[in-house]
Design an enzyme around this catalytic site. Structure first.
Site, PDB file in Angstrom:
ATOM      1  N   GLY A  54       0.789  -1.230   0.000  1.00 43.67           N
ATOM      2  CA  GLY A  54       0.000   0.000   0.000  1.00 43.67           C
ATOM      3  C   GLY A  54       0.816   1.272   0.000  1.00 43.67           C
ATOM      4  O   GLY A  54       0.270   2.365  -0.042  1.00 43.67           O
ATOM      5  N   TYR A  66      -3.390   9.115  -0.970  1.00 45.23           N
ATOM      6  CA  TYR A  66      -3.162   7.830  -0.295  1.00 45.23           C
ATOM      7  C   TYR A  66      -4.425   7.483   0.494  1.00 45.23           C
ATOM      8  O   TYR A  66      -4.939   6.361   0.415  1.00 45.23           O
ATOM      9  CB  TYR A  66      -1.948   7.984   0.632  1.00 45.23           C
TER      10      TYR A  66
HETATM   11  N1  NAD Z   1       3.896   2.182   8.233  1.00 47.39           N
HETATM   12  C1  NAD Z   1       2.850   2.786   8.798  1.00 47.39           C
HETATM   13  O1  NAD Z   1       2.986   3.611   9.706  1.00 47.39           O
HETATM   14  C2  NAD Z   1       1.462   2.443   8.311  1.00 47.39           C
HETATM   15  C3  NAD Z   1       0.354   3.074   8.914  1.00 47.39           C
HETATM   16  C4  NAD Z   1      -0.935   2.740   8.478  1.00 47.39           C
HETATM   17  C5  NAD Z   1      -1.095   1.822   7.469  1.00 47.39           C
HETATM   18  N2  NAD Z   1      -0.011   1.229   6.890  1.00 47.39           N
HETATM   19  C6  NAD Z   1      -0.220   0.266   5.817  1.00 47.39           C
HETATM   20  O2  NAD Z   1       0.409  -0.961   6.157  1.00 47.39           O
HETATM   21  C7  NAD Z   1       0.849  -1.615   4.967  1.00 47.39           C
HETATM   22  C8  NAD Z   1       2.328  -1.951   5.087  1.00 47.39           C
HETATM   23  O3  NAD Z   1       3.053  -0.784   5.381  1.00 47.39           O
HETATM   24  P1  NAD Z   1       4.642  -0.829   5.584  1.00 47.39           P
HETATM   25  O4  NAD Z   1       5.000   0.393   6.329  1.00 47.39           O
HETATM   26  O5  NAD Z   1       5.052  -2.157   6.087  1.00 47.39           O
HETATM   27  O6  NAD Z   1       5.114  -0.659   4.061  1.00 47.39           O
HETATM   28  P2  NAD Z   1       6.593  -0.823   3.438  1.00 47.39           P
HETATM   29  O7  NAD Z   1       6.717   0.232   2.395  1.00 47.39           O
HETATM   30  O8  NAD Z   1       7.617  -0.887   4.504  1.00 47.39           O
HETATM   31  O9  NAD Z   1       6.547  -2.264   2.741  1.00 47.39           O
HETATM   32  C9  NAD Z   1       5.616  -2.510   1.728  1.00 47.39           C
HETATM   33  C10 NAD Z   1       6.180  -3.483   0.706  1.00 47.39           C
HETATM   34  O10 NAD Z   1       5.262  -3.439  -0.396  1.00 47.39           O
HETATM   35  C11 NAD Z   1       6.002  -3.581  -1.583  1.00 47.39           C
HETATM   36  N3  NAD Z   1       5.254  -3.031  -2.714  1.00 47.39           N
HETATM   37  C12 NAD Z   1       5.110  -1.713  -3.044  1.00 47.39           C
HETATM   38  N4  NAD Z   1       4.412  -1.595  -4.178  1.00 47.39           N
HETATM   39  C13 NAD Z   1       4.081  -2.870  -4.570  1.00 47.39           C
HETATM   40  C14 NAD Z   1       3.392  -3.399  -5.670  1.00 47.39           C
HETATM   41  N5  NAD Z   1       2.877  -2.592  -6.614  1.00 47.39           N
HETATM   42  N6  NAD Z   1       3.242  -4.737  -5.762  1.00 47.39           N
HETATM   43  C15 NAD Z   1       3.777  -5.574  -4.825  1.00 47.39           C
HETATM   44  N7  NAD Z   1       4.462  -5.108  -3.749  1.00 47.39           N
HETATM   45  C16 NAD Z   1       4.620  -3.771  -3.629  1.00 47.39           C
HETATM   46  C17 NAD Z   1       7.292  -2.813  -1.332  1.00 47.39           C
HETATM   47  O11 NAD Z   1       8.327  -3.276  -2.200  1.00 47.39           O
HETATM   48  C18 NAD Z   1       7.556  -3.118   0.144  1.00 47.39           C
HETATM   49  O12 NAD Z   1       8.456  -4.202   0.309  1.00 47.39           O
HETATM   50  C19 NAD Z   1       0.516  -0.666   3.823  1.00 47.39           C
HETATM   51  O13 NAD Z   1      -0.719  -1.016   3.236  1.00 47.39           O
HETATM   52  C20 NAD Z   1       0.404   0.666   4.503  1.00 47.39           C
HETATM   53  O14 NAD Z   1      -0.396   1.564   3.768  1.00 47.39           O
HETATM   54  C21 NAD Z   1       1.261   1.507   7.294  1.00 47.39           C
END
Ligand code: NAD
Length: 247
Positions: free
Chosen positions: A92, A159
Site C-alpha cells: 500500500g 493515499y
Molecule cells: N507504516 C505505517 O505507519 C502504516 C500506517 C498505516 C497503514 N499502513 C499500511 O500498512 C501496509 C504496510 O506498510 P509498511 O509500512 O510495512 O510498508 P513498506 O513500504 O515498509 O513495505 C511494503 C512493501 O510493499 C512492496 N510493494 C510496493 N508496491 C508494490 C506493488 N505494486 N506490488 C507488490 N508489492 C509492492 C514494497 O516493495 C515493500 O516491500 C501498507 O498497506 C500501509 O499503507 C502503514
C-alpha cells in the site's frame, strides 16, 4: 484455537515490515505462505527465513497494480502451494511515497496511490474470489489505515482516498460472498514503527497505549481473522492503533 494448518496464504508487499510480520505470524500458525513483493529479493529473503524456521513459504514477486501480473503470479504461487485460502492485501505504500498537500499535486501524482491501494486490492481479490467461493472457504484481509477513515493534515490525501476506497469495496464484497464461507475485513492501522523514522519517541507519546505499532501486533489480528473461529466476523473495519482514533 487459530490453527491455520492446511491453509494457504498470500501476503502482498510481504517482503518487509508489516507484511513480513503478517507472513511470519500466518506461518507460525501452520499456514503455507506465498510472499509477494515488487522487489523479488525481499520476498525471497522472507520466504527463506520462514522455511529456515520450519515453515512452508515461497516468494511470489509481481506488481499488484497490474491485473495480468497478478493473475499470472497467483497462478504460479498456487501451483507451488495449492489454492489461496487467505489473501492479505498489505501492499500500500508506493516506492518513494512523499508527503504533498493536494494543492501542490499534479494529477499524474495521484496514479500510484489509487493503482496500488484500490486497483491492487481489486486485482488480487478478483484472482482468488471464485476459487474461495467454489471451495466454500476464504478469508480476505485488507490492510488499511486511519488515513482511510479520517482527514489528516499531512499531505496524504490521495493515499487516504485509495485506502478509503478499498475499505468501502471490502464492505460490499463481504456482503456479496457472505453466503459462500468467505469473509472480507479490513484493519485500519495507526502509526507503525516502520513509518516513523527518527520521530518514534515523540510520536509514541501521542498514542494512548504509549507506543507505535509493530508487525506482530498486526500479524496477531490477521491470524484471528484468517481462522475458522472468525467465521462470524465479516464486512468490518477494525482499528489496530494503540487507541489513537485520529490517525
Ligand atoms: N507504516 C505505517 O505507519 C502504516 C500506517 C498505516 C497503514 N499502513 C499500511 O500498512 C501496509 C504496510 O506498510 P509498511 O509500512 O510495512 O510498508 P513498506 O513500504 O515498509 O513495505 C511494503 C512493501 O510493499 C512492496 N510493494 C510496493 N508496491 C508494490 C506493488 N505494486 N506490488 C507488490 N508489492 C509492492 C514494497 O516493495 C515493500 O516491500 C501498507 O498497506 C500501509 O499503507 C502503514
Amino acid at each position: 484455537m487459530f490453527d491455520l494448518s492446511g491453509r494457504v496464504g498470500l501476503v502482498t508487499g510481504g517482503g518487509q515490515n508489516v507484511g513480513a510480520g503478517i507472513a511470519r505470524s500466518l506461518a507460525a500458525q501452520g499456514a503455507a505462505v506465498a510472499i509477494n513483493d515488487l522487489v523479488e529479493e525481499r520476498a525471497r529473503v522472507v520466504a527463506e527465513e520462514i522455511a529456515a524456521q520450519g515453515g512452508k513459504a515461497v516468494a511470489a514477486a509481481f506488481d499488484v497494480s497490474s491485473g495480468a501480473a497478478v493473475a499470472e503470479g497467483i497462478a504460479v504461487a498456487e501451483q507451488a502451494l495449492g489454492p489461496i485460502d487467505i489473501l492479505v492485501n498489505n501492499a500500500g505504500v508506493p516506492p518513494g511515497m512523499g508527503l504533498t498537500p493536494f494543492r501542490e499535486q499534479d494529477p499524474d501524482d495521484w496514479t500510484p496511490f489509487i493503482d496500488l491501494n484500490l486497483y491492487g486490492v481489486l486485482h488480487c481479490c478478483k484472482a482468488v474470489i471464485d476459487g474461495m467461493c467454489e471451495r466454500g472457504f476464504g478469508r480476505i484481509v485488507t490492510i488499511s489505515s486511519g488515513a482511510g477513515q479520517v482527514g489528516i493534515p499531512l499531505g496524504i490525501s490521495t493515499y487516504g482516498a485509495g485506502k478509503g476506497g478499498a475499505l468501502s469495496f471490502m464492505r460490499h464484497l463481504a456482503m456479496e460472498v457472505a453466503g459462500q464461507g468467505v469473509t472480507a475485513n479490513s484493519l485500519a492501522l495507526g502509526l507503525m514503527a516502520s513509518g516513523t523514522g527518527d520521530d518514534t519517541a515523540a510520536i509514541a507519546k501521542t498514542v494512548p497505549v504509549g507506543r507505535v505499532g509493530f508487525p506482530e501486533d498486526i500479524g496477531a489480528a490477521v491470524v484471528y481473522l484468517a481462522s475458522n473461529e472468525a467465521a462470524w466476523v465479516t464486512g468490518q473495519t477494525i482499528g489496530i492503533n494503540g487507541g489513537n482514533l485520529t490517525s
